[in-house]
Design a protein around this motif. Sequence first.
Motif: not given
Length: 237
Positions: A148-149, A171-177, A226-233
Motif C-alpha cells: 500500500l503506497f 500488508f506493507d505500507i510505503y510512505l511516499v515522500g 499492488f500485489q504480485q501476480v504470476n511474478g508481476q506486480w
Amino acid sequence: MNRALLPAIFCLVSLLAAGSALGDTFATQSSIQDTPSTPLERSRIAQAANWGLTEQEWSRFEHIQAGPRGFWSPNLDPLTALGIEAETDQARQRYAELQVTLEANRAERELAYQNAYNAAWAKLFPGLLPIQGMASPTSSPVAPRPALFVEDQCPACTAEAQRLQNADVAFDIYLVGSQGEDERVRTWARQAGIDPARVQRHQITLNHDRGHWFSLGAPGSLPMTFQQVNGQWQRLD
C-alpha cells in the motif's frame, strides 16, 4: 678394472640419472594436471557446488548466459537458466527440485532471522514502531503481500490502511515522500491508527518508499495498492 670400460660405464650411469630426473618431471606434471591448478578453476567448482551443480553443468550455465538467454535475462540464476534451457524433462525436473529446495531453505533462514530481529527490537526498543530498512515491493522472501503506497495529508490513504487492517490482511505500507526520516513514517502510522502490536509481529510493515512507487510506473493519485501476480506486480482496484 679394464680402463677401456670406464667411458662406457660413465655414459651408462649418466643415462640412468637423466632417465630418473625425466621420470620425476613427468610425475610432477601429471600430478599438476590431475588437480585444479588455478584459483579460477577452484572458484568455478565452489560456485557449482553452492548451487548443487557439477562443474560441467556450471560450464553449460555460462554457455547459456553467453548466448541470447543472457541478453533476455542477464541476471538469471543458474538453476532457472539451466531449467529453462533443459533439453530433457528429466533435467528440467532436476533443476526445478534443486531450486525449490534451495529457496525453501533460504526462506526458512530468512524467517528465522526476521523472528530474531522482531524479538530483539521488542526487547531493545519497546513501544517504538520498527521501520523496515530493506523491504521492497519487488522482492519478497516469503509470500507476496499487498503493498500500500500512501502519502501525508491524504485522508483516502488513511481510510485504505484502516480498511486493510480491519480486514485482518497482512500488508506493507510505503510512505511516499518520507525522505528517509523514520519519525515521519511513525507519525503517519500513529495518525492512521495502525496497530503497533501488528507492526511488532510483522503482520504490517512500515517502509520508506525510496522510489518504488515511481518504478512501478502507475499513473494516478495515492493511495495505490499492488500485489504480485504470476511474478508481476499489478495494481489492485
